[in-house]
Design a protein around this motif. Structure first.
Motif, mmCIF file in Angstrom:
data_model
loop_
_atom_site.group_PDB
_atom_site.id
_atom_site.type_symbol
_atom_site.label_atom_id
_atom_site.label_comp_id
_atom_site.label_asym_id
_atom_site.label_seq_id
_atom_site.Cartn_x
_atom_site.Cartn_y
_atom_site.Cartn_z
ATOM 1 N N ALA A 161 -3.553 8.818 -6.160
ATOM 2 C CA ALA A 161 -4.545 8.500 -5.126
ATOM 3 C C ALA A 161 -4.829 9.664 -4.187
ATOM 4 O O ALA A 161 -5.910 9.740 -3.608
ATOM 5 N N ALA A 162 -3.883 10.584 -4.019
ATOM 6 C CA ALA A 162 -4.039 11.642 -3.021
ATOM 7 C C ALA A 162 -4.419 12.992 -3.608
ATOM 8 O O ALA A 162 -4.707 13.928 -2.865
ATOM 9 N N ASP A 165 -1.712 -2.118 -5.122
ATOM 10 C CA ASP A 165 -1.940 -2.458 -6.530
ATOM 11 C C ASP A 165 -0.667 -2.310 -7.361
ATOM 12 O O ASP A 165 -0.505 -2.982 -8.378
ATOM 13 N N THR A 203 -6.676 15.665 -4.832
ATOM 14 C CA THR A 203 -8.081 16.080 -4.856
ATOM 15 C C THR A 203 -8.274 17.339 -5.682
ATOM 16 O O THR A 203 -9.397 17.735 -5.953
ATOM 17 N N GLN A 211 -6.473 5.557 2.882
ATOM 18 C CA GLN A 211 -6.879 4.244 2.377
ATOM 19 C C GLN A 211 -6.682 4.144 0.872
ATOM 20 O O GLN A 211 -6.228 3.116 0.362
ATOM 21 N N SER A 212 -6.988 5.208 0.149
ATOM 22 C CA SER A 212 -6.783 5.215 -1.305
ATOM 23 C C SER A 212 -5.309 5.063 -1.650
ATOM 24 O O SER A 212 -4.953 4.346 -2.592
ATOM 25 N N VAL A 213 -4.437 5.724 -0.890
ATOM 26 C CA VAL A 213 -2.997 5.631 -1.131
ATOM 27 C C VAL A 213 -2.504 4.219 -0.822
ATOM 28 O O VAL A 213 -1.746 3.636 -1.603
ATOM 29 N N CYS A 215 -7.331 10.520 2.571
ATOM 30 C CA CYS A 215 -6.782 9.873 1.366
ATOM 31 C C CYS A 215 -5.930 8.650 1.694
ATOM 32 O O CYS A 215 -5.451 7.971 0.782
ATOM 33 N N ALA A 266 1.749 6.447 -7.934
ATOM 34 C CA ALA A 266 0.628 5.836 -7.207
ATOM 35 C C ALA A 266 0.107 6.778 -6.125
ATOM 36 O O ALA A 266 -1.107 6.973 -5.991
ATOM 37 N N ASP A 302 -4.210 1.457 -0.947
ATOM 38 C CA ASP A 302 -4.716 0.587 -2.006
ATOM 39 C C ASP A 302 -3.912 0.752 -3.293
ATOM 40 O O ASP A 302 -3.580 -0.229 -3.962
ATOM 41 N N ALA A 303 -3.587 1.988 -3.649
ATOM 42 C CA ALA A 303 -2.819 2.247 -4.864
ATOM 43 C C ALA A 303 -1.415 1.655 -4.763
ATOM 44 O O ALA A 303 -0.899 1.090 -5.733
#
Length: 105
Positions: free
Chosen positions: A81-82, A22, A84, A14-16, A12, A77, A18-19
């Motif tokens: 993003a994290a 943003d 699941t 990369q998603s975090v 997770c 954020a 990115d969030a």
């Protein structure tokens, strides 16, 4: 100031990141860690027997922000993003920071 410390799944990260980008957060510290929580490790079974992996690889993301409003932005954020929906998604800790001193003159 507040420090938000999030322990998340490595997949997770990369998603975090990115969030957080943003949300306007650029500074963070990322550390690869191992540990266990409610998940209590994993049990693998093979022909020889069982193998218990007590410590699971996680990633710690630390962010320091100026005020509570920014802390709320960081928490939402990271959580968005994290998450699941499965055990082992991680934890978020919020700590007070008394002072920050820049090393560069």
């Amino acid at each position: 100031m507040k420090m938000i410390m999030a322990i998340i799944r490595p997949e997770c990260l990369q998603s975090v990141k990115d969030a957080l980008r943003d949300a306007g957060i650029s500074g963070m510290t990322i550390t690869h860690v191992t540990g266990r929580g409610e998940q209590r490790g994993l049990v693998f079974t093979n022909r020889v027997g069982e193998f218990v992996m007590d410590e699971i690889e996680k990633v710690k993301v630390e962010v320091v922000v100026e005020d509570d409003a920014q802390a709320d932005v960081v928490v939402s954020a990271v959580k968005g993003a994290a998450d699941t929906g499965h055990p082992g998604d991680g934890r978020i800790f919020i700590l007070p920071v008394e002072e920050s001193i820049r090393i560069r003159g």
